[in-house]
Design a protein around this motif. Structure first.
Motif, PDB file in Angstrom:
ATOM      1  N   ALA A  19      43.017  56.108  47.470  1.00 19.64           N
ATOM      2  CA  ALA A  19      43.730  55.227  46.540  1.00 19.64           C
ATOM      3  C   ALA A  19      42.716  54.303  45.881  1.00 19.64           C
ATOM      4  CB  ALA A  19      44.780  54.411  47.271  1.00 19.64           C
ATOM      5  N   SER A  20      42.845  54.127  44.581  1.00 16.56           N
ATOM      6  CA  SER A  20      42.052  53.143  43.845  1.00 16.56           C
ATOM      7  C   SER A  20      43.041  52.138  43.263  1.00 16.56           C
ATOM      8  CB  SER A  20      41.271  53.794  42.711  1.00 16.56           C
ATOM      9  OG  SER A  20      40.353  54.732  43.209  1.00 16.56           O
ATOM     10  N   ILE A  21      42.801  50.864  43.545  1.00 13.69           N
ATOM     11  CA  ILE A  21      43.701  49.827  43.060  1.00 13.69           C
ATOM     12  C   ILE A  21      42.896  48.819  42.252  1.00 13.69           C
ATOM     13  CG2 ILE A  21      45.289  47.978  43.714  1.00 13.69           C
ATOM     14  CD1 ILE A  21      46.010  49.626  46.182  1.00 13.69           C
ATOM     15  N   GLU A  22      43.307  48.634  40.998  1.00 16.34           N
ATOM     16  CA  GLU A  22      42.695  47.618  40.147  1.00 16.34           C
ATOM     17  C   GLU A  22      43.492  46.333  40.338  1.00 16.34           C
ATOM     18  OE1 GLU A  22      41.888  46.579  35.474  1.00 16.34           O
ATOM     19  OE2 GLU A  22      42.295  48.651  36.039  1.00 16.34           O
ATOM     20  N   ARG A  23      42.797  45.267  40.750  1.00 10.56           N
ATOM     21  CA  ARG A  23      43.489  44.042  41.136  1.00 10.56           C
ATOM     22  C   ARG A  23      42.655  42.815  40.826  1.00 10.56           C
ATOM     23  NH1 ARG A  23      42.036  44.303  47.575  1.00 10.56           N
ATOM     24  NH2 ARG A  23      40.019  43.396  47.211  1.00 10.56           N
ATOM     25  N   ASN A  24      43.292  41.658  40.817  1.00  8.80           N
ATOM     26  CA  ASN A  24      42.587  40.393  40.684  1.00  8.80           C
ATOM     27  C   ASN A  24      43.491  39.259  41.138  1.00  8.80           C
ATOM     28  OD1 ASN A  24      43.878  38.910  38.347  1.00  8.80           O
ATOM     29  ND2 ASN A  24      43.410  40.857  37.358  1.00  8.80           N
ATOM     30  N   ALA A  25      42.889  38.093  41.343  1.00  5.57           N
ATOM     31  CA  ALA A  25      43.616  36.873  41.669  1.00  5.57           C
ATOM     32  C   ALA A  25      43.230  35.813  40.649  1.00  5.57           C
ATOM     33  CB  ALA A  25      43.265  36.400  43.080  1.00  5.57           C
ATOM     34  N   THR A  26      44.134  34.895  40.369  1.00  8.66           N
ATOM     35  CA  THR A  26      43.846  33.890  39.346  1.00  8.66           C
ATOM     36  C   THR A  26      42.965  32.747  39.859  1.00  8.66           C
ATOM     37  OG1 THR A  26      45.943  32.779  39.842  1.00  8.66           O
ATOM     38  CG2 THR A  26      45.934  34.385  38.031  1.00  8.66           C
ATOM     39  N   VAL A  27      42.857  32.610  41.193  1.00  4.84           N
ATOM     40  CA  VAL A  27      42.021  31.558  41.783  1.00  4.84           C
ATOM     41  C   VAL A  27      41.052  32.208  42.776  1.00  4.84           C
ATOM     42  CG1 VAL A  27      42.019  29.459  43.199  1.00  4.84           C
ATOM     43  CG2 VAL A  27      43.832  29.813  41.505  1.00  4.84           C
ATOM     44  N   ALA A  28      39.773  31.815  42.696  1.00  2.76           N
ATOM     45  CA  ALA A  28      38.754  32.371  43.596  1.00  2.76           C
ATOM     46  C   ALA A  28      39.057  32.030  45.055  1.00  2.76           C
ATOM     47  CB  ALA A  28      37.375  31.844  43.214  1.00  2.76           C
ATOM     48  N   ASP A  29      38.674  32.944  45.940  1.00  6.97           N
ATOM     49  CA  ASP A  29      38.793  32.748  47.394  1.00  6.97           C
ATOM     50  C   ASP A  29      40.205  32.380  47.829  1.00  6.97           C
ATOM     51  OD1 ASP A  29      36.074  33.269  47.477  1.00  6.97           O
ATOM     52  OD2 ASP A  29      35.521  31.152  47.487  1.00  6.97           O
ATOM     53  N   SER A  30      41.197  33.024  47.202  1.00  8.36           N
ATOM     54  CA  SER A  30      42.586  32.671  47.485  1.00  8.36           C
ATOM     55  C   SER A  30      43.425  33.817  48.032  1.00  8.36           C
ATOM     56  CB  SER A  30      43.254  32.162  46.208  1.00  8.36           C
ATOM     57  OG  SER A  30      43.346  33.222  45.257  1.00  8.36           O
ATOM     58  N   THR A  31      42.996  35.046  47.819  1.00  5.75           N
ATOM     59  CA  THR A  31      43.868  36.185  48.087  1.00  5.75           C
ATOM     60  C   THR A  31      43.124  37.248  48.879  1.00  5.75           C
ATOM     61  OG1 THR A  31      44.999  35.745  45.991  1.00  5.75           O
ATOM     62  CG2 THR A  31      45.373  37.904  46.991  1.00  5.75           C
ATOM     63  N   ILE A  32      43.785  37.768  49.917  1.00  4.11           N
ATOM     64  CA  ILE A  32      43.216  38.857  50.717  1.00  4.11           C
ATOM     65  C   ILE A  32      44.289  39.923  50.951  1.00  4.11           C
ATOM     66  CG2 ILE A  32      41.501  37.426  51.909  1.00  4.11           C
ATOM     67  CD1 ILE A  32      43.424  37.422  54.349  1.00  4.11           C
ATOM     68  N   ASP A  48      46.294  51.133  58.827  1.00  6.11           N
ATOM     69  CA  ASP A  48      46.086  50.104  57.808  1.00  6.11           C
ATOM     70  C   ASP A  48      44.707  50.273  57.170  1.00  6.11           C
ATOM     71  OD1 ASP A  48      46.388  47.862  56.230  1.00  6.11           O
ATOM     72  OD2 ASP A  48      45.892  46.459  57.822  1.00  6.11           O
ATOM     73  N   LYS A  49      44.681  50.309  55.859  1.00  6.68           N
ATOM     74  CA  LYS A  49      43.428  50.486  55.103  1.00  6.68           C
ATOM     75  C   LYS A  49      43.039  49.225  54.336  1.00  6.68           C
ATOM     76  CE  LYS A  49      42.796  54.798  56.142  1.00  6.68           C
ATOM     77  NZ  LYS A  49      41.592  55.274  56.788  1.00  6.68           N
ATOM     78  N   SER A  50      43.553  48.075  54.732  1.00  5.74           N
ATOM     79  CA  SER A  50      43.234  46.831  54.025  1.00  5.74           C
ATOM     80  C   SER A  50      41.734  46.659  53.869  1.00  5.74           C
ATOM     81  CB  SER A  50      43.783  45.625  54.787  1.00  5.74           C
ATOM     82  OG  SER A  50      45.172  45.671  54.862  1.00  5.74           O
ATOM     83  N   ALA A  51      41.331  46.159  52.704  1.00  2.00           N
ATOM     84  CA  ALA A  51      39.918  45.883  52.444  1.00  2.00           C
ATOM     85  C   ALA A  51      39.586  44.464  52.889  1.00  2.00           C
ATOM     86  CB  ALA A  51      39.611  46.050  50.962  1.00  2.00           C
ATOM     87  N   ALA A  52      38.380  44.286  53.370  1.00  3.34           N
ATOM     88  CA  ALA A  52      37.919  42.957  53.785  1.00  3.34           C
ATOM     89  C   ALA A  52      37.533  42.145  52.554  1.00  3.34           C
ATOM     90  CB  ALA A  52      36.720  43.097  54.724  1.00  3.34           C
ATOM     91  N   GLY A  53      37.618  40.855  52.673  1.00  4.48           N
ATOM     92  CA  GLY A  53      37.133  39.960  51.631  1.00  4.48           C
ATOM     93  C   GLY A  53      38.211  39.519  50.652  1.00  4.48           C
ATOM     94  N   PHE A  54      37.872  38.482  49.903  1.00  7.19           N
ATOM     95  CA  PHE A  54      38.789  37.927  48.912  1.00  7.19           C
ATOM     96  C   PHE A  54      38.836  38.784  47.646  1.00  7.19           C
ATOM     97  CE2 PHE A  54      37.689  34.034  51.316  1.00  7.19           C
ATOM     98  CZ  PHE A  54      38.972  33.603  51.615  1.00  7.19           C
ATOM     99  N   TRP A  55      39.965  38.751  46.993  1.00  4.99           N
ATOM    100  CA  TRP A  55      40.107  39.424  45.704  1.00  4.99           C
ATOM    101  C   TRP A  55      39.288  38.660  44.659  1.00  4.99           C
ATOM    102  CZ3 TRP A  55      45.659  41.416  44.365  1.00  4.99           C
ATOM    103  CH2 TRP A  55      46.161  42.165  45.432  1.00  4.99           C
ATOM    104  N   ALA A  56      38.678  39.379  43.747  1.00  7.27           N
ATOM    105  CA  ALA A  56      37.911  38.773  42.655  1.00  7.27           C
ATOM    106  C   ALA A  56      38.867  38.176  41.615  1.00  7.27           C
ATOM    107  CB  ALA A  56      37.027  39.824  41.999  1.00  7.27           C
ATOM    108  N   THR A  57      38.331  37.296  40.775  1.00 10.19           N
ATOM    109  CA  THR A  57      39.135  36.715  39.697  1.00 10.19           C
ATOM    110  C   THR A  57      39.070  37.551  38.419  1.00 10.19           C
ATOM    111  OG1 THR A  57      37.291  35.279  39.095  1.00 10.19           O
ATOM    112  CG2 THR A  57      38.969  34.355  40.571  1.00 10.19           C
TER     113      THR A  57
END
Length: 131
Positions: A19-32, A48-57
């Motif tokens: 699976a490839s998921i294009e994603r982002n968060a509106t605030v840095a270091d806010s979403t995992i 569970d295939k959750s990725a480590a780290g915060f979502w990019a903005t």
């Protein structure tokens, strides 16, 4: 997300799912990621295939799954072709941010046996969901 519209040939062997998921968060270091799991026959899988780290903005595409990865399941073409095949994604947003998913691409790699002793080259078909 379900019903990707796959049409894997009936005698195929499922080799890998990505699976490839294009994603982002509106605030840095806010979403995992908190959960990314496969759905088989309308039932959420245990792997569970959750990725480590915060979502990019900025829009970033993350790859889930990998070589020979079947997400802890055994698969038939009917499972993949079913409207009950898909993904579950859950994210934790810890501040006043918005988590956004712009697109999901699901790849299924399969082989087609052409005789008792040979296999046709690996094939891939794509299912895609654009939100």
């Amino acid at each position: 997300l379900k019903d990707f519209g796959f049409s894997v040939p009936v005698y195929s062997n499922i080799e890998e799912i990505q699976a490839s998921i294009e994603r982002n968060a509106t605030v840095a270091d806010s979403t995992i990621d908190t959960r990314l799991r496969i759905i088989k026959n309308n039932t959420v899988g245990n792997t569970d295939k959750s990725a480590a780290g915060f979502w990019a903005t900025t829009d970033t595409t993350i790859l889930y799954g990998g070589t020979n990865d079947k997400w802890g399941e055994s698969w038939s073409p009917a499972d993949i072709n079913s409207s009950g095949f898909g993904l579950v994604l859950a994210a934790n947003v810890n501040v006043a941010s918005t988590a956004r998913v712009d697109g999901v691409l699901l790849k299924v790699f399969y082989t087609i046996p052409v005789s008792n002793n040979s296999i046709f080259n690996a094939m891939v078909i794509f299912g895609d969901f654009n939100g």
